[in-house]
Design a protein around this motif. Structure first.
Motif, short mmCIF file in Angstrom:
data_model
loop_
_atom_site.label_atom_id
_atom_site.label_comp_id
_atom_site.label_asym_id
_atom_site.label_seq_id
_atom_site.Cartn_x
_atom_site.Cartn_y
_atom_site.Cartn_z
N GLY A 1 38.69 45.14 35.76
CA GLY A 1 38.67 44.54 36.98
C GLY A 1 36.85 44.16 37.19
N LEU A 2 36.28 45.02 36.69
CA LEU A 2 34.73 44.85 36.87
C LEU A 2 34.26 43.63 35.88
CD1 LEU A 2 32.98 48.33 37.57
CD2 LEU A 2 33.25 46.31 39.16
N ARG A 3 34.97 43.76 34.53
CA ARG A 3 34.57 42.72 33.66
C ARG A 3 34.97 41.26 34.16
NH1 ARG A 3 36.82 39.18 30.23
NH2 ARG A 3 38.97 39.93 31.07
N ILE A 4 36.03 41.34 34.75
CA ILE A 4 36.60 39.93 35.65
C ILE A 4 35.58 39.53 36.56
CG2 ILE A 4 38.51 38.85 36.76
CD1 ILE A 4 40.42 40.47 34.85
N LEU A 5 35.23 40.43 37.56
CA LEU A 5 34.59 39.97 38.50
C LEU A 5 32.96 39.74 38.05
CD1 LEU A 5 35.53 42.98 41.33
CD2 LEU A 5 36.07 40.31 41.22
N LYS A 6 32.61 40.34 37.04
CA LYS A 6 31.27 39.90 36.41
C LYS A 6 31.40 38.45 35.89
CE LYS A 6 27.39 41.57 33.67
NZ LYS A 6 27.29 40.27 33.21
N LYS A 7 32.59 38.27 35.35
CA LYS A 7 32.71 36.99 34.95
C LYS A 7 32.54 35.85 35.78
CE LYS A 7 35.54 34.11 31.85
NZ LYS A 7 36.62 33.81 30.86
N VAL A 8 33.29 36.12 36.95
CA VAL A 8 33.20 35.33 38.28
C VAL A 8 31.71 35.09 38.69
CG1 VAL A 8 33.71 35.01 40.67
CG2 VAL A 8 35.64 35.96 39.09
N LYS A 9 31.15 36.33 38.67
CA LYS A 9 29.63 36.10 39.36
C LYS A 9 28.62 35.26 38.27
CE LYS A 9 26.21 39.55 40.83
NZ LYS A 9 26.78 39.56 42.26
N ASP A 10 29.04 35.35 37.14
CA ASP A 10 27.92 34.80 35.96
C ASP A 10 28.38 33.38 36.06
OD1 ASP A 10 27.00 37.15 35.39
OD2 ASP A 10 28.16 37.71 33.77
N THR A 11 29.90 33.03 35.91
CA THR A 11 30.33 31.63 35.59
C THR A 11 30.07 30.98 36.72
OG1 THR A 11 32.32 32.42 34.34
CG2 THR A 11 32.05 30.34 35.14
N TYR A 12 30.20 31.40 38.11
CA TYR A 12 30.17 30.41 39.10
C TYR A 12 28.70 30.70 40.15
CZ TYR A 12 34.97 29.20 37.93
OH TYR A 12 35.95 28.98 37.24
N GLY A 13 28.33 31.86 39.76
CA GLY A 13 26.90 32.18 40.79
C GLY A 13 27.28 32.75 41.96
N LEU A 14 28.57 33.31 42.03
CA LEU A 14 29.08 33.96 43.48
C LEU A 14 28.59 35.41 43.56
CD1 LEU A 14 32.55 32.27 43.33
CD2 LEU A 14 30.56 31.60 44.80
N LYS A 15 28.57 35.54 44.93
CA LYS A 15 28.22 36.90 45.45
C LYS A 15 29.65 37.46 45.35
CE LYS A 15 26.06 35.21 48.77
NZ LYS A 15 25.37 34.98 49.92
N ILE A 16 29.91 38.86 45.26
CA ILE A 16 31.06 39.63 44.95
C ILE A 16 31.17 40.72 45.94
CG2 ILE A 16 32.61 40.61 43.17
CD1 ILE A 16 32.05 38.11 42.46
N ALA A 17 32.40 41.01 46.53
CA ALA A 17 32.95 42.03 47.39
C ALA A 17 34.05 42.44 46.63
CB ALA A 17 33.16 41.53 48.68
N THR A 18 34.04 44.09 46.63
CA THR A 18 35.41 44.55 46.32
C THR A 18 35.12 45.81 46.76
OG1 THR A 18 36.56 45.13 44.21
CG2 THR A 18 34.51 46.03 43.93
N ASP A 19 36.43 46.66 46.97
CA ASP A 19 36.69 47.98 47.59
C ASP A 19 36.78 48.98 46.62
OD1 ASP A 19 39.19 47.02 46.78
OD2 ASP A 19 40.06 47.14 48.71
#
Length: 260
Positions: free
Chosen positions: A62-80
């Motif tokens: 899950g964190l691998r995928i969220l980091k890919k979102v962050k790195d690819t799209y430059g988005l800030k991330i939220a998770t529980d």
């Protein structure tokens, strides 16, 4: 807050492909509408109705995928997170650590999240009065973190039913922190389908508009390309292809409320 703050994404990480698609689409929407956007998805849904329900890929994937979102799209991330040890694991990837409603009184979880220094979004439990959140706030503050948001997500009202008391938004704002309205979880029918949670998706937009009018500072939505086939919370998620038009209508309310 200088911009309309939006937290949105799928309920749970179903696949890398699904997450990347949703993140790319909502990033475009957020840019067109000039929103302060945080992508949200869960790596584990630990409080599903049934033991056979899909929970997610787990923290590592899950964190691998969220980091890919962050790195690819430059988005800030939220998770529980659901356990204290997870706070240290997620802190290098996420910008908001979210505390689930059922766990908002768990002292060890709040302290661990607070010590990361991240923005902590605490969902008000369905069984708590808005003013009872003062003790939750104090636990985080006394752990050295005043980077806090409180989240309204409905209150239990009989069996399998939630209601939203909009006066609770103003009550929680008295603590001096932003209040988020979780417009999709607020229309849930917990356990309402026997082995799964039901929901009334058609009520998402009216509740979001009402919350903004009542003073909410930000909105939270769960969004999916095909909610009826989603692996979690489908009945209350917003269809991705309808999300931008919905936000435009809600933003008109936000602009009217904040008109100078």
């Amino acid at each position: 807050m200088s911009k309309f703050m939006l937290i949105a994404g799928p309920c749970v990480i179903e696949s890398e492909e699904n997450v990347m698609l949703i993140a790319e689409k909502i990033k475009g929407i957020a840019e067109r509408l000039d929103l302060d956007y945080y992508f949200k998805a869960s790596f584990d849904k630990a409080n599903r109705t049934s033991i056979t329900s899909y929970r997610g890929p787990g923290i590592d994937e899950g964190l691998r995928i969220l980091k890919k979102v962050k790195d690819t799209y430059g988005l800030k991330i939220a998770t529980d997170i659901h356990e204290p040890w997870q706070a240290d694991r997620v802190k290098d990837v996420v910008d908001i650590i979210q505390i689930p409603a059922f766990l908002c009184r768990q002292t060890d979880l709040l302290v661990a999240a607070a010590k990361t220094g991240k923005l902590i979004n605490v969902k008000k439990a369905q069984f708590l009065a808005p003013w009872d959140m003062k003790n939750v706030v104090k636990k985080i503050e006394d752990s050295g973190n005043k980077n806090i948001m409180l989240c309204e997500r409905g209150t239990s009202f009989g069996y399998n039913t939630l209601v939203v008391d909009m006066t609770g938004i103003q009550e929680m704002k008295k603590f001096g922190y932003p209040v988020v309205m979780d417009a999709t979880h607020s229309v849930q029918k917990p356990g309402g389908k026997g082995t799964a949670t039901g929901g009334n998706r058609e009520n998402v937009e009216p509740l979001a508009k009402a919350a903004i009018a009542a003073g909410a500072d930000a909105l939270f939505f769960e969004v999916h390309p095909n909610p009826d086939e989603a692996l979690s919370d489908g009945p209350n998620m917003v269809p991705l292809d309808q999300f931008e038009d919905m936000l435009k209508r809600i933003i008109r309310v936000y602009d009217a409320v904040h008109e100078k």
